[in-house]
Design an enzyme around this catalytic site. Structure first.
Site, PDB file in Angstrom:
ATOM      1  N   CYS A 382       1.983  -6.312  -7.418  1.00  0.00           N
ATOM      2  CA  CYS A 382       1.996  -7.737  -7.090  1.00  0.00           C
ATOM      3  C   CYS A 382       1.879  -8.613  -8.342  1.00  0.00           C
ATOM      4  O   CYS A 382       2.846  -8.766  -9.068  1.00  0.00           O
ATOM      5  CB  CYS A 382       0.924  -8.044  -6.058  1.00  0.00           C
ATOM      6  SG  CYS A 382       1.349  -9.523  -5.125  1.00  0.00           S
ATOM      7  N   HIS A 509       2.272  -4.610  -1.985  1.00  0.00           N
ATOM      8  CA  HIS A 509       1.015  -3.881  -2.183  1.00  0.00           C
ATOM      9  C   HIS A 509       1.089  -2.531  -1.469  1.00  0.00           C
ATOM     10  O   HIS A 509       0.651  -2.428  -0.318  1.00  0.00           O
ATOM     11  CB  HIS A 509      -0.147  -4.662  -1.566  1.00  0.00           C
ATOM     12  CG  HIS A 509      -0.524  -5.906  -2.292  1.00  0.00           C
ATOM     13  ND1 HIS A 509      -1.423  -5.911  -3.335  1.00  0.00           N
ATOM     14  CD2 HIS A 509      -0.138  -7.192  -2.126  1.00  0.00           C
ATOM     15  CE1 HIS A 509      -1.582  -7.147  -3.777  1.00  0.00           C
ATOM     16  NE2 HIS A 509      -0.812  -7.952  -3.065  1.00  0.00           N
ATOM     17  N   GLU A 511      -0.726  -0.072  -1.710  1.00  0.00           N
ATOM     18  CA  GLU A 511      -2.054   0.507  -1.448  1.00  0.00           C
ATOM     19  C   GLU A 511      -2.507   0.322  -0.003  1.00  0.00           C
ATOM     20  O   GLU A 511      -3.301   1.110   0.510  1.00  0.00           O
ATOM     21  CB  GLU A 511      -3.098  -0.065  -2.409  1.00  0.00           C
ATOM     22  CG  GLU A 511      -3.453  -1.544  -2.246  1.00  0.00           C
ATOM     23  CD  GLU A 511      -2.578  -2.492  -3.066  1.00  0.00           C
ATOM     24  OE1 GLU A 511      -1.424  -2.129  -3.389  1.00  0.00           O
ATOM     25  OE2 GLU A 511      -3.058  -3.613  -3.374  1.00  0.00           O
TER      26      GLU A 511
HETATM   27  N1  GLN Z   1      -0.667 -14.835  -7.802  1.00  0.00           N
HETATM   28  C1  GLN Z   1       0.558 -14.200  -7.455  1.00  0.00           C
HETATM   29  C2  GLN Z   1       1.300 -14.931  -6.356  1.00  0.00           C
HETATM   30  O1  GLN Z   1       0.721 -15.714  -5.638  1.00  0.00           O
HETATM   31  C3  GLN Z   1       0.329 -12.743  -7.091  1.00  0.00           C
HETATM   32  C4  GLN Z   1      -0.472 -12.551  -5.860  1.00  0.00           C
HETATM   33  C5  GLN Z   1      -1.087 -11.176  -5.733  1.00  0.00           C
HETATM   34  O2  GLN Z   1      -1.183 -10.424  -6.695  1.00  0.00           O
HETATM   35  N2  GLN Z   1      -1.546 -10.826  -4.556  1.00  0.00           N
HETATM   36  O3  GLN Z   1       2.459 -14.738  -6.174  1.00  0.00           O
END
Ligand code: GLN
Length: 534
Positions: A382, A509, A511
């Protein structure tokens, strides 16, 4: 429908969630269909805006609900897929009641906690239970008995107990039995918390006692007598290295036979797969294949903010029969250092997890550069994916000031909001959440890892790769090997295996979908790469 309600006393953080997840696992092993519900007595509608450095990670469900991390334990232990309705908060209950009141749903009545709020709680629990088609519904009441916040929920389950058949409703109370320096086991905190419960009209049927060591028989008897249960109903839950062993420990303590007797269950089918998985984990943790990976993040001392990642690494290690150790590196500490190699001594892989905001971001970028240049296996998740794109834009494609518009103003916003997102920039409600399909390019590392070209993974992000820069980044040998259906949102970045032992980053994600016996493919491949050079 049968119900098992789990409450907690003495203090939070005792592992009530794991206890309930373990009871669910035990019942499932014996052939019962189960459905878990987590009650969170806070006023937030969901965990979406909560700080992970206080509460632990925000867990994301397939339908996009942002929930308490206990739901992650449930999914992993019980191998179920949960939805928003499996998490009931005070916020959800009150807003439903208030909305109904405004619509005239209670015309002529004074709307009160009892019966209106408690009825709403009961209806929600029963609704979820019945729609699931399960045999047994497990309900965890968050917080500690005595908290003002949990009162309406405890009152609701008190009423339910009266409304259901005696053998269909069981209360399990989780407490702590502290040990003195002389290793004396103290029962007073348990007595007090059961007393607090009984003052509310709830009598526990089973008391699960957490503690450093196993409870002595005489201590069990004492608790039984003071707390008005039989000695078999006092279950010792000692600390263990491996949380996945808890179902086995509880069952050995007789919790299942007691539940079976109390609830008049008949089935005694037994599935040993879980036990075998735990044994495999034991074997691999004694073995000599040890791999150390670094997680570069923002901690504030709370590893629980990356709980699912920690678990996903463990699942992969089980499958590969190795022991994986994580070294937590505070991203900000890397920012001041010119030679960051010292931080990664003895490290076989680097993982940069999700995150928000500018603090520590440059340190994370530094570690990605280090992994790319020194050919150390790298997995970015992410925010880790977005920072890998920034790193590539800066140091490979030569866009010196490349950055994310989340972090600062920049001439090269390689991570940005898409045109269509600009209209709604208000925080909250603008994130891309939950399961989305990802389309994988053929003949890539990503295809090899997943073994297919269409997958679904969970998301939680707002920003995207700016389509204007895709060409420039790809020209330099990095590949966007996964996208959404339309091809406008980039989902996976990789360096082809010929040029780097393992470099993969995902906008999603992975995970959140990893299970103890079904490790997430990117985690498994990452760990495999870390092991390869051993
Ligand atoms: N801050 C980033 C976004 O909003 C990544 C978010 C995250 O890692 N969950 O896109």
């Amino acid at each position: 429908m049968k119900y098992i309600v789990v409450t907690g006393g003495v203090m939070s953080g005792l592992g009530k969630g794991i206890t309930m997840a373990s009871i669910g696992r035990i019942l499932k092993n014996h052939g019962y269909m189960i459905v878990p519900i987590k009650i969170d007595p806070y006023i937030n509608i969901d965990a979406g805006t909560m700080n992970p450095y206080q509460h632990g990670e925000v867990y994301v469900l397939g339908d996009g609900a942002e929930v308490d991390l206990d739901l992650g334990h449930y999914e992993r232990f019980m191998d179920v897929d949960l939805r928003r309705e499996h998490n009931i908060t005070t916020g959800v209950v009150y807003s439903a009641v208030i909305e109904r009141e405004r619509k005239g749903g209670y015309l002529g009545q004074t709307v009160q906690i009892i019966p209106h709020v408690t009825n709403e709680i009961k209806a929600r629990i029963r609704g979820v239970a019945e729609r699931s088609g399960a045999d047994i519904c497990l309900v965890e009441v968050g917080g500690t008995v005595g908290d003002i916040e949990s009162m309406p929920f405890l009152e609701a389950v008190r009423q339910m107990k009266l409304e259901e058949r005696g053998s269909d409703f069981l209360f399990v109370h989780v407490t702590l039995v502290p040990f003195t320096t002389q290793r004396e086991q103290k029962t007073k905190p348990t007595q007090h918390s059961v007393k607090a419960l009984r003052e509310l009209g709830l009598q526990p049927d089973i008391i699960v006692c957490r503690g450093k060591e196993e409870l002595r028989e005489d201590v069990k008897e004492k608790i039984a007598m003071f707390c008005n249960v039989s000695p078999e109903a006092v279950i010792s839950a000692r600390d263990t290295e491996d949380i996945y062993e808890v179902p086995l420990l509880l069952e050995k303590e007789g919790i299942f036979s007691y539940i079976m007797e109390m609830m008049q269950l008949e089935q005694s089918k037994e599935d040993h797969a879980w036990k075998m998985m735990v044994e495999r984990r034991k074997k691999s943790s004694y073995g000599n294949k040890l791999v150390r990976v670094a997680i570069v993040g923002k901690y504030a001392g709370l590893e629980d903010s990356y709980l699912s990642i920690k678990e996903a690494i463990k699942h992969a290690a089980t499958a590969l029969e190795c022991k994986a150790e994580t070294k937590w590196i505070e991203a900000e500490d890397l920012e001041k250092e010119s030679d960051i190699g010292l931080f990664f001594k003895g490290i076989r892989g680097i993982l940069v997890p999700g995150g928000f905001g500018v603090r520590g971001a440059e340190g994370k970028i530094k570690s990605i550069k280090y992994a790319r240049e020194n050919k150390i296996p790298f997995l970015g998740l992410c925010f880790g994916f977005q920072l890998a794109v920034i790193e590539a834009a800066r140091n490979v494609a030569g866009l010196k000031d490349a950055n994310s518009s989340e972090l600062c103003e920049t001439p090269h916003p390689v991570i940005d909001l898409l045109e269509e997102q600009r209209e709604v920039v208000e925080k909250g409600g603008t994130m891309r959440l939950g399961d989305y399909e990802v389309f994988i390019r053929r003949d890539t590392l990503a295809e090899r890892i997943y073994g297919k070209t269409k997958i679904a993974e969970r998301h939680r992000h707002r920003y995207e790769v700016n389509p204007e820069y895709i060409g420039r980044i790809e020209r330099e040998g990095l590949i966007f090997s996964g996208t959404d259906r339309s091809g406008t949102r980039m989902e996976i970045l990789e360096i082809s295996p010929g040029k780097h032992p393992f470099f993969l980053a995902t906008q999603f994600h992975p995970e959140f979908k990893s299970r103890p016996s079904k490790p997430s493919p990117p985690f498994k491949a990452f760990l495999e790469a870390c092991l390869r050079e051993l």
